[in-house]
Design an enzyme around this catalytic site. Structure first.
Site, mmCIF file in Angstrom:
data_model
loop_
_atom_site.group_PDB
_atom_site.id
_atom_site.type_symbol
_atom_site.label_atom_id
_atom_site.label_comp_id
_atom_site.label_asym_id
_atom_site.label_seq_id
_atom_site.Cartn_x
_atom_site.Cartn_y
_atom_site.Cartn_z
ATOM 1 N N SER A 12 0.871 -1.178 -0.001
ATOM 2 C CA SER A 12 -0.170 0.067 -0.180
ATOM 3 C C SER A 12 0.796 1.296 -0.001
ATOM 4 O O SER A 12 0.254 2.337 -0.272
ATOM 5 C CB SER A 12 -0.942 0.182 1.179
ATOM 6 O OG SER A 12 -0.209 0.000 2.500
ATOM 7 N N HIS A 46 -5.340 -4.386 0.098
ATOM 8 C CA HIS A 46 -5.574 -3.559 -1.017
ATOM 9 C C HIS A 46 -5.992 -4.002 -2.183
ATOM 10 O O HIS A 46 -6.003 -3.363 -3.162
ATOM 11 C CB HIS A 46 -4.290 -2.720 -0.842
ATOM 12 C CG HIS A 46 -4.338 -1.788 0.202
ATOM 13 N ND1 HIS A 46 -4.618 -0.493 0.070
ATOM 14 C CD2 HIS A 46 -3.617 -2.086 1.606
ATOM 15 C CE1 HIS A 46 -4.574 -0.069 1.198
ATOM 16 N NE2 HIS A 46 -3.846 -0.949 2.162
ATOM 17 N N LYS A 95 -11.784 -1.333 3.063
ATOM 18 C CA LYS A 95 -11.337 -0.823 1.884
ATOM 19 C C LYS A 95 -12.453 -0.946 0.868
ATOM 20 O O LYS A 95 -13.200 -0.247 0.886
ATOM 21 C CB LYS A 95 -9.983 -1.304 1.423
ATOM 22 C CG LYS A 95 -8.945 -0.664 2.442
ATOM 23 C CD LYS A 95 -7.481 -1.334 2.425
ATOM 24 C CE LYS A 95 -6.627 -0.501 3.228
ATOM 25 N NZ LYS A 95 -6.743 -0.919 4.747
#
Lengths: 70, 401
Positions: free
Chosen positions: B185, B213, B244
């Site tokens: 990330s 992610h 996320k």
């Protein structure tokens, strides 16, 4: 072991083997772990991250490694 | 000596950052209006640093599911899964997740951080080895610290370095869990997963991929990089987060091994945390359906990703990854330049993330954009235009520096 460590930290000389890696040499926790990774590859040995937390100076680290490999 | 003496250096850095007109760390967001708009410092800004990759935080179906659950099941479980906090909705989400992968076991944790803490400390005990990529997230490092096993690191994204370490471990490889991420990330780079999986298998070790992610973003059904590369059969454990693409808070682990279930009796972070609130699970179940069928969301996201990965290097910015992905990280020469750019962009109406060492690899100072499917073409135009306005003064400052 000390020689290998000196080679991985530029500008470090033998007189600093008792300097504290974090407090005096200004290394952060990631740099200390990267130093250990260098030593692993130069000496073809295994250094668990846990060993690093108890060694504050190069001399202590060298001693811990010697104990580890013995 | 006092307990607080050790914080002196940290305090200096923090004060410096807080002195800015708007603090780039823990930025006070006054009101959030949508997946892409908020009010900061009295000004409406375009959000370009939220990890909200599919832009689902205000989706009507998700909001309806959460609202219904909070009314029918209350505001919290007031207990851990081990005691009074294991409702039907917890088990239902676990079943949804296991079904999504076609695997026998899934466990939900209260945060993504706790998923790594719970899985790594639970799986690796005395005599076991956790062999992690050097650039892994702090939650992976902390999971290793909580484990009674040994932790080793291999060089970032380097299959040869992994191979060397597994070779040194010899027979202990069969008790070694290799841990990598589907997308890193900070720089936004991806692992050579096929090579890493092949090396892991050749030594008889186990493989865990953190798809925090990459879930929702890669793969036909959004399961992550392992799905995209056709490597699901090579992976033993996948951990992920609800915070996320799934637009909530929480974490999970899924596994092809039914024995993962044993963590419910062996993982301290799982046993001793209050379980997630019913509303969070209900909203995540709805979000999961939207992710799995989210082909249109993913094409919108990837269209935006490709535009930014083309435009920003053309303006002279150096990116952390050559391979496009949902994280666009700009490499900047130092703290001052990075913080200055962050502030200038905010004044221009664009919120991004400032990332500084030691949270970043190789001591990099980064400005990070996370791309969203909810960004319209005009939003991407605005982001590019704002960076274009900063490119010239920045180049001048770099030359002068």
């Amino acid at each position: 072991v000390l020689e290998a460590m000196q080679a991985t930290v530029p500008g470090l000389d033998a007189s600093q083997r008792d300097a504290e890696l974090v407090a005096e040499l200004g290394l952060d926790s990631m740099q200390v772990m990267n130093l250990a990774m260098e030593i692993e590859d130069r000496l073809d040995i295994t250094i668990p991250v846990e060993v690093l937390s108890s060694a504050r100076t190069l001399r202590e680290l060298a001693r811990a490694l010697a104990g580890q490999q013995a | 000596m006092s307990l607080f003496d050790k914080f002196q250096a940290l305090e200096q850095v923090r004060e410096e950052l807080l002195r800015a007109p708007v603090s780039p760390v823990a930025t006070p967001i006054e009101t959030v209006h949508s997946a892409t708009r908020a009010t900061i410092d009295g000004r409406e800004v375009l959000l370009a640093g939220t990890n909200n990759y599919l832009g689902l935080t205000f989706h009507p179906r998700i909001l309806a599911a959460a609202t219904e659950a909070i009314r029918s099941q209350g505001s919290g479980t007031t207990g851990s899964r081990m005691a009074n906090g294991s409702y039907a909705v917890h088990r239902a989400l676990e079943s949804d997740l296991a079904t999504a992968w076609g695997w026998p076991s899934a466990i939900v944790f209260s945060t993504g951080y706790q998923a790594n803490l719970g899985v790594l400390s639970g799986l690796a005990g005395q005599g076991d080895v956790l062999l992690i990529d050097a650039d892994c997230h702090a939650s992976i490092y902390d999971g290793c610290r909580l484990s009674t096993g040994e932790t080793l690191r291999f060089r970032h994204n380097d299959p040869d370095s992994l191979d060397q370490r597994l070779r040194r471990l010899g027979e202990r490889s069969s008790r070694t869990l290799v841990v990598v991420e589907g997308l890193y990330s900070m720089l936004g780079d991806q692992p050579p997963l096929a090579e890493l999986a092949a090396v892991t298998r050749s030594h008889g070790a186990w493989l865990m991929v953190d798809e925090a992610h990459s879930f929702g973003v890669f793969g036909e059904r959004g399961l992550g990089l392992s799905e995209q590369l056709g490597l699901l059969s090579e992976v033993d454990f996948i951990v992920g987060t609800f915070s996320k693409s799934l637009a909530g808070v929480g974490g999970f682990c899924v596994s092809r091994h039914a024995a993962l279930e044993m963590l419910r009796a062996a993982s301290r972070p799982y046993i001793f945390s209050a379980s997630p609130a019913p509303a969070m699970l209900a909203s995540t179940r709805e979000a999961l359906k939207l992710v799995l069928s989210g082909t249109a969301l993913r094409s919108a996201l990837w269209r935006n990703i490709h535009r930014l990965y083309e435009a920003l290097p053309a303006l002279g910015f150096r990116l952390g990854s050559d391979v496009p992905g949902p994280v666009v990280a700009l490499l900047l020469p130092d703290r001052t330049v990075a913080a200055g750019l962050w502030q200038a962009l905010l004044e221009d109406g664009i919120y991004t993330n400032l990332m500084l060492p030691p949270a970043t690899p190789n001591g990099e100072c980064l400005l990070r954009i996370s791309v969203s499917a909810a960004h319209t073409d005009e939003d991407i135009d605005s982001i590019i235009a704002a960076f274009a306005r900063q490119a010239v003064p920045l180049a001048r400052a770099s030359r002068a520096g």
